[in-house]
Design an enzyme around this catalytic site. Structure first.
Site, PDB file in Angstrom:
ATOM      1  CE  LYS A  89      26.505 -34.529  -9.127  1.00 47.94           C
ATOM      2  NZ  LYS A  89      25.331 -33.667  -8.883  1.00 47.94           N
ATOM      3  CD  GLU A 111      25.411 -30.231  -2.301  1.00 49.65           C
ATOM      4  OE1 GLU A 111      25.223 -30.630  -3.480  1.00 49.65           O
ATOM      5  OE2 GLU A 111      25.817 -29.078  -2.033  1.00 49.65           O
ATOM      6  CB  SER A 377      25.269 -38.968 -15.295  1.00 50.45           C
ATOM      7  OG  SER A 377      24.831 -40.065 -14.505  1.00 50.45           O
TER       8      SER A 377
END
Length: 397
Positions: A89, A111, A377
């Site tokens: 991210k 969010e 990830s």
């Protein structure tokens, strides 16, 4: 890099299905990103921060023990879990907050589901000296408490969302409503390759670094591209980041959706395998909806995959067959979680565990000499309480 001319349409998917008040804001954002994309100085600064602050490039790790156990092709892990903040991210939030400061907007909102995007946004906001607010479903606040505390420590305001299923979909709904009334000074940092144009394009370009590194590292290590790249999908940011560099190459691309308790039960988050075409959060794509077009609640043990839609480019790649889409249940993900932990000493995020569950199957279908890269990830320390609670309730491991 040329972004101008991209329409935000991927076949029948994408677009800008938003309130009229947001159209000028999206136009301003599109123009600002197109200008930044053509500015080598912008990308030099972006990659400098990724190198010096995030810790890129992260390694391509050979999972030797897992490979021996599975008995199929060679399995490699793209180690996004080693990034600062523990997931992919941060690649996107550094890019978007850098763009926000270029536009003169010093307040950012986001969010978050699993909390990793919220932590990454709060981290980028602290780095660039911006005010930050993060919308998070009340259910996710409960099951991702450590990430909530990290966001607050970083100076972000965490706003629990109590509507609907109190998860990622509802957090995004609330963030978009807030954005509508604060457009003058606020930049909305969307975490998935989803939402109205230009977000799917913008997030893809900030996450493309994953695939670019996989390609370069594979050529250096194997003398060729990998034979297969595999990633989990919720909204799709880590998957499109891993896939984007290979779309025109002879590389098998596999995406894994969260099928929760099973698609047949209705308690799942598999928008492609178990959904229909509809409109959600400003985009047309596959989503979970009933016969009247009402969005259904998604379910996954993984907060980051607990979303009823998928980004429009992933939807088009699935529709055209460029990517193969598989599913993994909650139980499958738990097995993947424990398998990697016990064989390689790497604790994966529950999101990544869905990919690992199917990677074992895919590896067995490929030649022994083939190279399969799984995009790991994120790391799983954020999920330990969820795993323990699931197993105490009798869930399989």
């Amino acid at each position: 890099m040329t972004i101008r001319g991209e329409t935000g349409r991927f076949g029948p998917f994408g677009g800008q299905y938003v309130a009229e008040v947001l159209m000028p804001v999206l136009g301003e954002l599109e123009e600002a990103f197109a200008a930044a994309a053509e500015d080598n100085g912008f990308w030099d600064e972006y990659h400098r921060i990724l190198r010096e602050y995030v810790g890129r490039p992260n390694p391509l790790t050979f999972a030797a023990n897992l490979t021996r156990l599975v008995g199929g092709c060679e399995i490699y892990l793209k180690r996004e879990d080693l990034n600062h903040t523990g997931a992919h991210k941060i690649n996107n939030t550094i890019g978007q907050v850098l763009l926000a400061t270029r536009m003169g907007k010093r307040r950012v909102i986001a969010e978050t589901g699993a909390g990793q995007h919220g932590v990454a946004t709060a981290t980028a906001a602290a780095l660039f000296g911006c005010e930050c607010a993060v919308f998070m479903g009340e259910e996710d606040v409960r099951r991702q408490a450590p990430n909530v505390e990290r966001m607050r420590l970083l100076g972000a305001e965490v706003i629990p969302v109590t509507s609907g299923s109190r998860t990622l979909k509802d957090a995004m709904n609330e963030a978009m409503r807030h954005w509508v009334s604060h457009v003058e000074n606020t930049f909305y940092v969307i975490g998935s390759a989803a939402g109205p144009h230009p977000y799917p394009v913008m997030v893809r370009e900030f996450q493309r670094v994953i695939g670019d590194e996989i390609k370069a590292q594979s050529i250096e290590r194997f003398g060729k591209f990998p034979d297969c790249v595999l990633a989990c999908i919720g909204g799709g940011s880590n998957a499109i980041g891993a896939f984007a560099s290979f779309l025109d190459d002879d590389v098998k691309l596999v995406a894994v959706e969260a099928s929760g308790e099973g698609i047949e039960t209705g308690r799942h988050a598999a928008a492609i395998a178990g959904g229909q075409v509809g409109v959600l959060h400003g985009q047309k794509s596959y989503l979970l909806q009933d016969a009247n077009g009402q969005v259904l609640e998604a379910h996954s043990i993984s907060a980051g995959l607990d979303y009823p839609g998928v980004g429009p480019q992933i939807a088009e790649l699935a529709r055209t067959g460029r990517i193969e889409v598989l599913t993994a249940t909650d139980d499958d993900a738990l097995k993947g979680f424990h398998l990697l932990t016990r064989t390689e000493g790497i604790i994966p995020a529950l999101e990544s565990s869905h990919a690992l569950a199917r990677a074992v199957d895919v590896a067995k279908t490929l030649p022994k000499e083939a190279k399969l890269v799984v995009n790991l990830s994120g790391r799983g320390d954020k999920d330990l309480a969820t795993v323990l609670a699931f197993e105490m309730r009798g869930g399989e491991a």
